[in-house]
Enzyme design. Structure first.
Site, PDB file in Angstrom:
ATOM      1  N   GLN A  96       0.833  -1.222   0.000  1.00  0.00           N
ATOM      2  CA  GLN A  96       0.000   0.000   0.000  1.00  0.00           C
ATOM      3  C   GLN A  96       0.865   1.268   0.000  1.00  0.00           C
ATOM      4  O   GLN A  96       0.556   2.235  -0.675  1.00  0.00           O
ATOM      5  CB  GLN A  96      -0.925   0.049   1.214  1.00  0.00           C
ATOM      6  CG  GLN A  96      -1.444  -1.302   1.652  1.00  0.00           C
ATOM      7  CD  GLN A  96      -2.860  -1.584   1.232  1.00  0.00           C
ATOM      8  OE1 GLN A  96      -3.277  -1.175   0.157  1.00  0.00           O
ATOM      9  NE2 GLN A  96      -3.588  -2.281   2.066  1.00  0.00           N
ATOM     10  N   SER A 123      -7.026  -6.382  -8.332  1.00  0.00           N
ATOM     11  CA  SER A 123      -6.719  -7.795  -8.173  1.00  0.00           C
ATOM     12  C   SER A 123      -6.148  -8.336  -9.488  1.00  0.00           C
ATOM     13  O   SER A 123      -5.968  -7.600 -10.448  1.00  0.00           O
ATOM     14  CB  SER A 123      -7.960  -8.565  -7.711  1.00  0.00           C
ATOM     15  OG  SER A 123      -9.162  -7.922  -8.064  1.00  0.00           O
ATOM     16  N   ASP A 124      -5.870  -9.635  -9.544  1.00  0.00           N
ATOM     17  CA  ASP A 124      -5.216 -10.225 -10.717  1.00  0.00           C
ATOM     18  C   ASP A 124      -6.173 -10.271 -11.919  1.00  0.00           C
ATOM     19  O   ASP A 124      -7.388 -10.240 -11.742  1.00  0.00           O
ATOM     20  CB  ASP A 124      -4.727 -11.637 -10.354  1.00  0.00           C
ATOM     21  CG  ASP A 124      -3.695 -11.595  -9.234  1.00  0.00           C
ATOM     22  OD1 ASP A 124      -2.808 -10.732  -9.291  1.00  0.00           O
ATOM     23  OD2 ASP A 124      -3.801 -12.410  -8.298  1.00  0.00           O
ATOM     24  N   GLU A 160     -14.469   1.262  -6.287  1.00  0.00           N
ATOM     25  CA  GLU A 160     -14.286  -0.165  -5.966  1.00  0.00           C
ATOM     26  C   GLU A 160     -15.528  -0.902  -6.447  1.00  0.00           C
ATOM     27  O   GLU A 160     -16.641  -0.446  -6.226  1.00  0.00           O
ATOM     28  CB  GLU A 160     -14.082  -0.325  -4.450  1.00  0.00           C
ATOM     29  CG  GLU A 160     -14.370  -1.698  -3.878  1.00  0.00           C
ATOM     30  CD  GLU A 160     -13.427  -2.806  -4.372  1.00  0.00           C
ATOM     31  OE1 GLU A 160     -12.202  -2.610  -4.338  1.00  0.00           O
ATOM     32  OE2 GLU A 160     -13.937  -3.873  -4.787  1.00  0.00           O
ATOM     33  N   ASP A 172     -17.843  -0.443 -11.373  1.00  0.00           N
ATOM     34  CA  ASP A 172     -16.734  -0.957 -12.164  1.00  0.00           C
ATOM     35  C   ASP A 172     -15.789   0.195 -12.536  1.00  0.00           C
ATOM     36  O   ASP A 172     -16.227   1.207 -13.096  1.00  0.00           O
ATOM     37  CB  ASP A 172     -17.308  -1.624 -13.420  1.00  0.00           C
ATOM     38  CG  ASP A 172     -16.224  -2.200 -14.307  1.00  0.00           C
ATOM     39  OD1 ASP A 172     -15.036  -2.230 -13.895  1.00  0.00           O
ATOM     40  OD2 ASP A 172     -16.566  -2.627 -15.429  1.00  0.00           O
ATOM     41  N   ASP A 219      -5.251  -0.098  -7.827  1.00  0.00           N
ATOM     42  CA  ASP A 219      -4.966  -1.154  -6.849  1.00  0.00           C
ATOM     43  C   ASP A 219      -5.901  -2.301  -7.174  1.00  0.00           C
ATOM     44  O   ASP A 219      -6.952  -2.450  -6.557  1.00  0.00           O
ATOM     45  CB  ASP A 219      -5.212  -0.618  -5.433  1.00  0.00           C
ATOM     46  CG  ASP A 219      -5.032  -1.684  -4.374  1.00  0.00           C
ATOM     47  OD1 ASP A 219      -4.459  -2.749  -4.684  1.00  0.00           O
ATOM     48  OD2 ASP A 219      -5.467  -1.461  -3.233  1.00  0.00           O
TER      49      ASP A 219
HETATM   50  N1  AAT Z   1      -5.216  -3.337  -1.383  1.00  0.00           N
HETATM   51  C1  AAT Z   1      -5.368  -4.747  -1.434  1.00  0.00           C
HETATM   52  C2  AAT Z   1      -4.909  -5.310  -2.657  1.00  0.00           C
HETATM   53  C3  AAT Z   1      -5.649  -5.614  -3.733  1.00  0.00           C
HETATM   54  S1  AAT Z   1      -7.289  -5.307  -3.692  1.00  0.00           S
HETATM   55  C4  AAT Z   1      -7.939  -5.285  -5.291  1.00  0.00           C
HETATM   56  C5  AAT Z   1      -9.382  -4.739  -5.290  1.00  0.00           C
HETATM   57  O1  AAT Z   1      -9.763  -4.485  -6.650  1.00  0.00           O
HETATM   58  C6  AAT Z   1     -10.456  -5.671  -4.723  1.00  0.00           C
HETATM   59  O2  AAT Z   1     -11.107  -5.031  -3.654  1.00  0.00           O
HETATM   60  C7  AAT Z   1     -11.419  -5.903  -5.897  1.00  0.00           C
HETATM   61  O3  AAT Z   1     -12.769  -6.050  -5.517  1.00  0.00           O
HETATM   62  C8  AAT Z   1     -11.178  -4.655  -6.729  1.00  0.00           C
HETATM   63  N2  AAT Z   1     -11.557  -4.743  -8.147  1.00  0.00           N
HETATM   64  C9  AAT Z   1     -11.420  -5.799  -8.986  1.00  0.00           C
HETATM   65  N3  AAT Z   1     -11.880  -5.511 -10.203  1.00  0.00           N
HETATM   66  C10 AAT Z   1     -12.339  -4.230 -10.166  1.00  0.00           C
HETATM   67  C11 AAT Z   1     -12.946  -3.366 -11.128  1.00  0.00           C
HETATM   68  N4  AAT Z   1     -13.189  -3.779 -12.384  1.00  0.00           N
HETATM   69  N5  AAT Z   1     -13.273  -2.105 -10.743  1.00  0.00           N
HETATM   70  C12 AAT Z   1     -13.043  -1.684  -9.475  1.00  0.00           C
HETATM   71  N6  AAT Z   1     -12.473  -2.468  -8.526  1.00  0.00           N
HETATM   72  C13 AAT Z   1     -12.129  -3.726  -8.857  1.00  0.00           C
HETATM   73  C14 AAT Z   1      -4.912  -6.210  -4.910  1.00  0.00           C
HETATM   74  C15 AAT Z   1      -4.262  -7.500  -4.577  1.00  0.00           C
HETATM   75  C16 AAT Z   1      -3.308  -8.021  -5.621  1.00  0.00           C
HETATM   76  C17 AAT Z   1      -3.126  -9.520  -5.525  1.00  0.00           C
HETATM   77  C18 AAT Z   1      -1.897 -10.005  -6.199  1.00  0.00           C
HETATM   78  N7  AAT Z   1      -1.860 -11.457  -6.346  1.00  0.00           N
END
Ligand code: AAT
Length: 292
Positions: free
Chosen positions: A65, A161-162, A109, A140, A159
């Site tokens: 973070q 996810s994968d 988010e 989204d 930030d």
């Molecule tokens: N800070 C913690 C680390 C993260 S969180 C990733 C966030 O992205 C999740 O809360 C997920 O719900 C959100 N997310 C996913 N897709 C979208 C989207 N299309 N729009 C908005 N938010 C989204 C990342 C961890 C990385 C892991 C590495 N292996």
């Protein structure tokens, strides 16, 4: 699978799986987008899991973070408007709010359950939401960015996810184009950009897209996060055409003491030396990233 342990098994890192000993499962739910779990681990504090993948642990979240936030924000003078995509836990918000020049922090988010679960189980992370400059949008990130007027933000932090599940489009070219449009000239973006040990193919694609779209600088940086796959994670840092940005030499340093308070606590990981060091790449990665 070892009884009493969580193992992070995924086709995104075939043949390996990091494991944590589980003391107690605290929450299990299913949102519209993903499965959500929180457990107390023996050695990394509480852990947040989405679709079987570790998003953060209390012990090492600072390494991710702080870096994803301060690498971009310390690279430009006087950031005022920042957009966070993903990051529903609030950790990036907590870090953005350390910068006193910031006037507006928007976050988009996709999953409200992540926000609620963080507020319930991770108060030291969700503390980011207590800043009055924060505006939370549930939706989204792709759609949100398309509607942003041109040149709105000084910085965008992705930030995410994968790239399997809801975050897939956050790794694709049209998304990077919307980010570029949303930034002012000389504005910066920092996106979660996976591991040099596992995902050079994904990184190659991101770098190639970013070199076409961002006419300022395009750089890759990385940090260690023991509970992320392979123990490292990287960031793509780019700037739009305009006042030049030299990411490797922070012009807007953050003072650890000045920015610690009762709620947030001091910085644990980031400093100006590690900022510059984060851009030094192992030769195998340097070769691929610089050739794109
Ligand atoms: N800070 C913690 C680390 C993260 S969180 C990733 C966030 O992205 C999740 O809360 C997920 O719900 C959100 N997310 C996913 N897709 C979208 C989207 N299309 N729009 C908005 N938010 C989204 C990342 C961890 C990385 C892991 C590495 N292996």
């Amino acid at each position: 699978v070892i009884p009493g342990w969580f193992s992070e098994i995924s086709p995104m890192w075939p043949g390996e799986a990091h494991s944590l000993k589980v003391e107690k499962i605290l929450f299990q739910g299913k949102s519209e987008y993903q499965s959500v779990m929180v457990f107390q681990s023996s050695t990394y504090g509480k852990v947040l899991i989405l679709d079987g993948v570790i998003q953060l642990t209390e012990r090492d979240e600072c390494a991710y973070q702080e870096m994803i936030t301060h690498l971009p924000l310390c690279s430009i003078p006087n950031p005022k408007k920042v957009l966070v995509i993903g990051g529903g836990d609030g950790g990036v918000l907590r870090e953005v709010s350390r910068h006193s020049s910031i006037e507006q922090i928007d976050i988009c988010e996709i999953d409200k359950m992540v926000v609620d679960v963080s507020k319930q189980f991770f108060p030291d992370i969700a503390v980011g939401y207590e800043d009055p400059r924060v505006n939370l949008h549930i939706g989204d990130g792709v759609a949100f960015l398309k509607a942003v007027p041109e040149g709105t933000y000084d910085a965008v932090i992705v930030d995410s996810s994968d790239p399997v599940g809801p975050a897939q489009e956050l790794f694709e070219k049209p998304f990077f184009q919307s980010v570029a449009n949303a930034l002012r000239p000389g504005g910066v973006v920092c996106t979660q950009a996976e591991s040099i040990w596992l995902h050079m193919d994904i990184i190659e694609g991101i770098v190639a897209n970013c070199r076409q779209i961002f006419k300022g600088s395009v750089n890759y940086a990385w940090t260690t996060v023991p509970t992320y796959p392979s123990g490292v994670i990287g960031f793509m840092l780019c700037s739009t055409e305009g006042p030049p940005v030299d990411f490797k030499h922070p012009v807007n340093p953050i003072d650890a003491n000045e920015n610690s308070n009762k709620c947030k606590g001091p910085l644990k990981f980031y400093n100006s030396e590690i900022h510059t060091a984060a851009f030094c790449l192992p030769s195998f990665a340097k070769k691929v990233i610089e050739s794109k």
